[in-house]
Enzyme design. Structure first.
Site, short mmCIF file in Angstrom:
data_model
loop_
_atom_site.label_atom_id
_atom_site.label_comp_id
_atom_site.label_asym_id
_atom_site.label_seq_id
_atom_site.Cartn_x
_atom_site.Cartn_y
_atom_site.Cartn_z
N ASN A 107 -6.06 -5.94 1.41
CA ASN A 107 -4.77 -5.30 1.63
C ASN A 107 -4.38 -4.54 0.37
OD1 ASN A 107 -1.87 -4.96 1.47
ND2 ASN A 107 -1.69 -6.27 3.26
N HIS A 159 -0.07 -3.17 -2.46
CA HIS A 159 0.46 -3.24 -3.83
C HIS A 159 0.08 -2.04 -4.68
CE1 HIS A 159 2.49 -6.88 -3.38
NE2 HIS A 159 1.75 -7.71 -4.08
N HIS A 218 0.04 -1.94 5.47
CA HIS A 218 1.23 -2.19 6.29
C HIS A 218 2.15 -0.99 6.16
CE1 HIS A 218 4.76 -5.20 7.22
NE2 HIS A 218 4.77 -4.14 7.99
N ARG A 222 5.42 0.18 6.74
CA ARG A 222 6.73 -0.40 7.07
C ARG A 222 7.70 0.67 7.51
NH1 ARG A 222 7.04 -5.86 4.54
NH2 ARG A 222 9.13 -5.95 5.41
N ARG A 274 8.41 1.57 2.11
CA ARG A 274 8.61 1.18 0.71
C ARG A 274 7.33 1.27 -0.12
NH1 ARG A 274 9.67 -5.25 1.30
NH2 ARG A 274 11.25 -4.50 2.74
N GLU A 333 -1.28 -2.76 9.83
CA GLU A 333 -0.24 -3.75 10.11
C GLU A 333 1.03 -2.98 10.41
OE1 GLU A 333 0.70 -6.47 6.97
OE2 GLU A 333 -1.35 -7.17 6.88
N THR A 366 6.09 -10.09 4.33
CA THR A 366 6.21 -10.68 5.68
C THR A 366 6.41 -12.19 5.53
OG1 THR A 366 4.55 -9.04 6.26
CG2 THR A 366 5.13 -10.65 7.94
N GLU A 397 -4.06 -13.41 13.71
CA GLU A 397 -4.17 -13.66 12.27
C GLU A 397 -3.26 -14.84 11.97
OE1 GLU A 397 -3.73 -10.36 9.53
OE2 GLU A 397 -3.17 -11.73 7.92
N HIS A 452 -2.35 -14.32 3.99
CA HIS A 452 -1.07 -14.44 3.30
C HIS A 452 -1.13 -15.54 2.27
CE1 HIS A 452 3.07 -13.61 2.45
NE2 HIS A 452 3.01 -12.61 3.32
N1 PXP Z 1 -1.63 -10.63 6.30
C1 PXP Z 1 -0.41 -10.15 6.62
C2 PXP Z 1 -0.03 -10.03 8.05
C3 PXP Z 1 0.46 -9.71 5.60
O1 PXP Z 1 1.68 -9.22 5.93
C4 PXP Z 1 0.04 -9.79 4.26
C5 PXP Z 1 0.95 -9.31 3.16
O2 PXP Z 1 1.18 -7.97 3.24
C6 PXP Z 1 -1.23 -10.29 3.99
C7 PXP Z 1 -2.05 -10.72 5.02
C8 PXP Z 1 -1.77 -10.39 2.58
O3 PXP Z 1 -1.03 -11.35 1.90
P1 PXP Z 1 -1.18 -11.46 0.31
O4 PXP Z 1 -0.72 -10.16 -0.26
O5 PXP Z 1 -0.30 -12.62 -0.03
O6 PXP Z 1 -2.64 -11.72 0.05
#
Ligand code: PXP
Length: 238
Positions: A7, A10, A43, A45, A49, A70, A101, A151, A190
């Site tokens: 992901n 960031h 993601h 949004r 953001r 996402e 999330t 997921e 997550h």
């Molecule tokens: N899965 C989903 C559905 C998420 O919303 C996120 C965070 O954006 C992640 C996985 C990844 O989580 P993390 O950034 O804590 O590894």
């Protein structure tokens, strides 16, 4: 074997802190793939953001693995997904004020709406996943609604310690068994990091783990010294 979805939200967070053009998540998706990422997750949004529309369309053109979009189950996002045609869409709950999330989707109160929504995406050959808490009820609804995959939310597992964490791990394992029996593909994510990931990766039939924060944090830790060294060298080499 369990695969890794990276992901890159960031990366866009850092760019948007200055509303400039760097760092570019598209470039970092390329680097993540070089490192072995099996898919790239972003993601988009409602408040934009971090990830922007431009990012998702460029990623679709440039990545060599799979694109996992996402998004919230809104009409705006449905239109974007049908234009973008990512490999997967993962439906997530979205609240404006949250930092990330916070929980899984509440499938029970939205069965009919989600059935139509999922059907619509599947009609465009997009595989659809539900981000849910590891609960029997949510898994049964995922099947009923027609999702291809789920997921499982590992945020609680990541926050807990000791016996509480073991119990949450057990719920994730049992959820995986049930979902597998129902013919669903099982992903999780997550809060997973370099300390807690192994037990989740080792679960039978765990297809893919989606990880963002810990990987980007590690990238800063292993990359900062070099970037400072390069700047220092420019300043001192006159
Ligand atoms: N899965 C989903 C559905 C998420 O919303 C996120 C965070 O954006 C992640 C996985 C990844 O989580 P993390 O950034 O804590 O590894």
């Amino acid at each position: 074997m369990t695969t890794l979805g990276v992901n890159i939200d960031h990366i866009a967070n850092v760019r948007q802190a200055r509303k400039t053009i760097e760092p570019d998540p598209v470039q970092f998706a390329f680097l993540a793939e070089l490192g072995g990422a099996d898919s790239i997750t972003v993601h988009l949004r409602e408040d934009r953001r971090h990830i922007q529309d431009r990012d998702v369309f460029l990623l679709k053109e440039t990545i060599k693995t799979k694109l996992n979009l996402e998004m919230a189950a809104t009409e705006e996002m449905l239109e974007i997904a049908k234009k973008l045609l990512p490999d997967y869409v993962t439906l997530v709950p979205e609240k404006r004020e949250e930092v990330t999330t916070e929980g899984g989707l509440d499938l029970k109160s939205n069965v009919n709406y989600l059935k139509n929504f999922v059907e619509n995406l599947k009609g465009s050959n997009i595989e659809v996943s539900a981000f849910i808490d590891p609960l029997v009820e949510q898994i049964n609804y995922s099947k009923e609604i027609g999702f291809n995959s789920i997921e499982l939310h590992t945020g609680k597992y990541a926050e807990l310690t000791g016996q509480d964490q073991d119990e949450e791990l057990q719920s994730i394992i049992e959820s995986t068994h049930l979902a597998n029996d129902l013919g669903l593909v099982i992903n999780a994510g997550h809060g997973l990091n370099y300390n807690n990931v192994k037990k989740i990766a080792a679960i039978n039939n765990m297809n893919e783990l989606n990880i963002g924060h810990s990987i980007v944090a590690r990238a800063l830790a292993v990359g900062l010294e070099k970037s400072v060294r390069e700047m220092k060298s420019l300043i001192t080499s006159n």
